[in-house]
Enzyme design. Sequence first.
Site, PDB file in Angstrom:
ATOM      1  N   SER A  18       1.197 -18.440   4.595  1.00 60.50           N
ATOM      2  CA  SER A  18       2.296 -17.482   4.000  1.00 60.50           C
ATOM      3  C   SER A  18       3.521 -18.179   3.914  1.00 60.50           C
ATOM      4  O   SER A  18       4.022 -19.089   4.794  1.00 60.50           O
ATOM      5  CB  SER A  18       2.323 -16.262   5.244  1.00 60.50           C
ATOM      6  OG  SER A  18       3.634 -15.371   5.000  1.00 60.50           O
ATOM      7  N   THR A  65       1.460  -7.966   6.518  1.00 65.46           N
ATOM      8  CA  THR A  65       0.891  -8.326   5.624  1.00 65.46           C
ATOM      9  C   THR A  65      -0.647  -7.865   5.594  1.00 65.46           C
ATOM     10  O   THR A  65      -0.934  -7.390   6.390  1.00 65.46           O
ATOM     11  CB  THR A  65       0.971  -9.792   5.101  1.00 65.46           C
ATOM     12  OG1 THR A  65       0.394  -9.890   3.620  1.00 65.46           O
ATOM     13  CG2 THR A  65       0.437 -10.906   5.852  1.00 65.46           C
ATOM     14  N   LYS A  69      -1.509  -3.469   6.713  1.00 61.40           N
ATOM     15  CA  LYS A  69      -0.413  -2.349   6.261  1.00 61.40           C
ATOM     16  C   LYS A  69      -0.612  -0.903   6.993  1.00 61.40           C
ATOM     17  O   LYS A  69       0.185  -0.221   7.301  1.00 61.40           O
ATOM     18  CB  LYS A  69       0.102  -2.413   5.080  1.00 61.40           C
ATOM     19  CG  LYS A  69       0.593  -3.848   4.725  1.00 61.40           C
ATOM     20  CD  LYS A  69       1.078  -3.839   3.141  1.00 61.40           C
ATOM     21  CE  LYS A  69       1.381  -5.135   2.722  1.00 61.40           C
ATOM     22  NZ  LYS A  69       1.926  -5.444   1.354  1.00 61.40           N
ATOM     23  N   ASN A  92       5.156  -2.413   5.860  1.00 60.78           N
ATOM     24  CA  ASN A  92       5.127  -3.842   5.607  1.00 60.78           C
ATOM     25  C   ASN A  92       6.283  -4.345   6.638  1.00 60.78           C
ATOM     26  O   ASN A  92       6.437  -5.766   6.664  1.00 60.78           O
ATOM     27  CB  ASN A  92       5.401  -4.200   4.250  1.00 60.78           C
ATOM     28  CG  ASN A  92       6.422  -4.244   3.880  1.00 60.78           C
ATOM     29  OD1 ASN A  92       7.602  -3.469   4.073  1.00 60.78           O
ATOM     30  ND2 ASN A  92       7.082  -5.022   2.810  1.00 60.78           N
ATOM     31  N   ASP A 107       8.039  -3.144  -0.095  1.00 60.59           N
ATOM     32  CA  ASP A 107       7.630  -3.678  -1.254  1.00 60.59           C
ATOM     33  C   ASP A 107       8.051  -3.075  -2.568  1.00 60.59           C
ATOM     34  O   ASP A 107       8.164  -3.819  -3.734  1.00 60.59           O
ATOM     35  CB  ASP A 107       6.006  -3.560  -1.246  1.00 60.59           C
ATOM     36  CG  ASP A 107       5.302  -4.330  -0.376  1.00 60.59           C
ATOM     37  OD1 ASP A 107       5.785  -5.533   0.064  1.00 60.59           O
ATOM     38  OD2 ASP A 107       4.266  -3.790   0.236  1.00 60.59           O
ATOM     39  N   GLY A 131      -4.648  -0.530 -11.085  1.00 63.04           N
ATOM     40  CA  GLY A 131      -4.809  -0.598  -9.668  1.00 63.04           C
ATOM     41  C   GLY A 131      -4.327   0.737  -9.181  1.00 63.04           C
ATOM     42  O   GLY A 131      -3.550   1.450  -9.522  1.00 63.04           O
ATOM     43  N   ALA A 132      -4.946   1.059  -8.060  1.00 65.35           N
ATOM     44  CA  ALA A 132      -4.710   2.342  -7.342  1.00 65.35           C
ATOM     45  C   ALA A 132      -4.786   2.161  -5.744  1.00 65.35           C
ATOM     46  O   ALA A 132      -5.086   3.253  -5.093  1.00 65.35           O
ATOM     47  CB  ALA A 132      -5.574   3.615  -8.030  1.00 65.35           C
ATOM     48  N   ARG A 156     -10.497   0.559 -11.836  1.00 67.19           N
ATOM     49  CA  ARG A 156     -11.813   0.445 -12.020  1.00 67.19           C
ATOM     50  C   ARG A 156     -12.426   1.525 -11.633  1.00 67.19           C
ATOM     51  O   ARG A 156     -13.367   2.135 -12.155  1.00 67.19           O
ATOM     52  CB  ARG A 156     -12.018  -0.803 -11.168  1.00 67.19           C
ATOM     53  CG  ARG A 156     -13.695  -1.207 -11.334  1.00 67.19           C
ATOM     54  CD  ARG A 156     -14.064  -2.261 -10.487  1.00 67.19           C
ATOM     55  NE  ARG A 156     -13.455  -2.549  -8.885  1.00 67.19           N
ATOM     56  CZ  ARG A 156     -13.806  -3.363  -8.062  1.00 67.19           C
ATOM     57  NH1 ARG A 156     -14.312  -4.412  -8.630  1.00 67.19           N
ATOM     58  NH2 ARG A 156     -13.244  -3.069  -6.875  1.00 67.19           N
ATOM     59  N   GLY A 241       4.176 -12.545  -8.857  1.00 71.67           N
ATOM     60  CA  GLY A 241       5.038 -11.477  -7.901  1.00 71.67           C
ATOM     61  C   GLY A 241       5.660 -12.579  -6.837  1.00 71.67           C
ATOM     62  O   GLY A 241       6.127 -11.762  -5.731  1.00 71.67           O
TER      63      GLY A 241
HETATM   64  P1  ATR Z   1      -4.470  -3.223  -1.718  1.00 73.43           P
HETATM   65  O1  ATR Z   1      -4.081  -2.818  -0.669  1.00 73.43           O
HETATM   66  O2  ATR Z   1      -4.444  -4.998  -1.940  1.00 73.43           O
HETATM   67  O3  ATR Z   1      -4.038  -2.667  -3.034  1.00 73.43           O
HETATM   68  P2  ATR Z   1      -7.043  -2.031  -1.826  1.00 73.43           P
HETATM   69  O4  ATR Z   1      -6.376  -0.643  -1.511  1.00 73.43           O
HETATM   70  O5  ATR Z   1      -8.506  -2.194  -1.462  1.00 73.43           O
HETATM   71  O6  ATR Z   1      -6.061  -3.189  -1.683  1.00 73.43           O
HETATM   72  O7  ATR Z   1      -7.174  -1.945  -3.479  1.00 73.43           O
HETATM   73  C1  ATR Z   1      -7.450  -2.964  -4.313  1.00 73.43           C
HETATM   74  C2  ATR Z   1      -7.497  -2.729  -5.881  1.00 73.43           C
HETATM   75  O8  ATR Z   1      -7.799  -3.549  -6.615  1.00 73.43           O
HETATM   76  C3  ATR Z   1      -8.122  -1.202  -6.186  1.00 73.43           C
HETATM   77  O9  ATR Z   1      -7.491  -0.602  -7.341  1.00 73.43           O
HETATM   78  C4  ATR Z   1      -9.439  -1.951  -6.552  1.00 73.43           C
HETATM   79  O10 ATR Z   1     -10.158  -1.025  -7.476  1.00 73.43           O
HETATM   80  P3  ATR Z   1     -11.181  -0.008  -6.979  1.00 73.43           P
HETATM   81  O11 ATR Z   1     -10.348   1.049  -6.463  1.00 73.43           O
HETATM   82  O12 ATR Z   1     -11.943   0.364  -8.198  1.00 73.43           O
HETATM   83  O13 ATR Z   1     -12.017  -0.794  -5.885  1.00 73.43           O
HETATM   84  C5  ATR Z   1      -8.876  -3.071  -7.290  1.00 73.43           C
HETATM   85  N1  ATR Z   1      -9.747  -4.059  -7.807  1.00 73.43           N
HETATM   86  C6  ATR Z   1     -10.133  -5.067  -6.913  1.00 73.43           C
HETATM   87  N2  ATR Z   1     -11.118  -6.064  -7.462  1.00 73.43           N
HETATM   88  C7  ATR Z   1     -11.253  -5.740  -8.696  1.00 73.43           C
HETATM   89  C8  ATR Z   1     -11.831  -6.256  -9.780  1.00 73.43           C
HETATM   90  N3  ATR Z   1     -12.577  -7.015  -9.862  1.00 73.43           N
HETATM   91  N4  ATR Z   1     -11.650  -5.405 -10.979  1.00 73.43           N
HETATM   92  C9  ATR Z   1     -10.883  -4.236 -11.131  1.00 73.43           C
HETATM   93  N5  ATR Z   1     -10.106  -3.804 -10.160  1.00 73.43           N
HETATM   94  C10 ATR Z   1     -10.129  -4.520  -8.950  1.00 73.43           C
END
Ligand code: ATR
Length: 278
Positions: A18, A65, A69, A92, A107, A131-132, A156, A241
């Site tokens: 870190s 981290t 969280k 965080n 964040d 992402g979500a 995804r 980032g």
């Molecule tokens: P974080 O707290 O880092 O956001 P998370 O809540 O596990 O971790 O979310 C990871 C995100 O990265 C999700 O949106 C995940 O997509 P899914 O909801 O379909 O799992 C996305 N992600 C991780 N690996 C991926 C990949 N290889 N391709 C596309 N999306 C990916």
Amino acid sequence: MSKALDLYAVAGNPVDHSLSPRIHALFAEATGQAMEYTRLPVPHGQFDVTVGAFFEAGGCGLNITLPCKQDAYRWVTPARCDAAAARAQAVNTIVRHGDDYLGYNTDGVGLVRDLEHLGVTLSGSRILLLGAGGAVQGVLPALIGKTPASIAIANRTAAKAADCVRRFGQSGVPLRVEDAATTTATFDLVINGTSAGLTGSGLDVADGVLREAVCYDMMYGPKAVFVTRARSVSRYGAFDGLGMLIEQAAEAFRLWRGVHPDTRQVRTLLGAQVERGR
Ligand code: ATR
């Protein structure tokens, strides 16, 4: 006998690489704050006992981290969280006031400040979020607060994007689910908030989308594989980032010490991109 310095740490797993200790040491030096900042590795399933022992020993505050969280949100309790942490259900930053512990999520502020440093206009812009998960939910309230024209969320697992739209959609800013691979829409800003770089696999997003937008990767360092691709495609620039990391740290530092450090020197020292004046 001299008094021990106020103690802070970054808690998570892993934390050995870190940059937070370096960033906070630079902030402390620049603002003349007498404090110490260390790493607090949290073994799997041991958040409560590890963090409890840290505060028992006199710790004053923590950065949290991955993957802790949500644990921190639970530990602080939802009632002791600020609005951003409560909406994201992720903390965080923990601030100690005597026996009281408050949870924050800096964040979103960090991301928005970094984008402002980079000269990216958020108000009125069309944003695509990739992402979500927790990272995206953590920054959504701050992005919405800047009144973009629209926010599209591509994930995804589309159901999770739809869930985000439901949870954050009552804000006056139009939110929608998008398919980043097939969309024909144009965006001003594309932000990667997935952990795809960590898993080593690529993201299903069309080159045409990246070409016409400023691209931003919430990851930095070797994990920021999205920014590497976007740099070779985007006509408007692509950023990692690192600046967000520095800005979210500055906000945590302000919450702990009551003084907002000037981030410019740290940005230069750590190699974060400087203003581009778009
Ligand atoms: P974080 O707290 O880092 O956001 P998370 O809540 O596990 O971790 O979310 C990871 C995100 O990265 C999700 O949106 C995940 O997509 P899914 O909801 O379909 O799992 C996305 N992600 C991780 N690996 C991926 C990949 N290889 N391709 C596309 N999306 C990916």
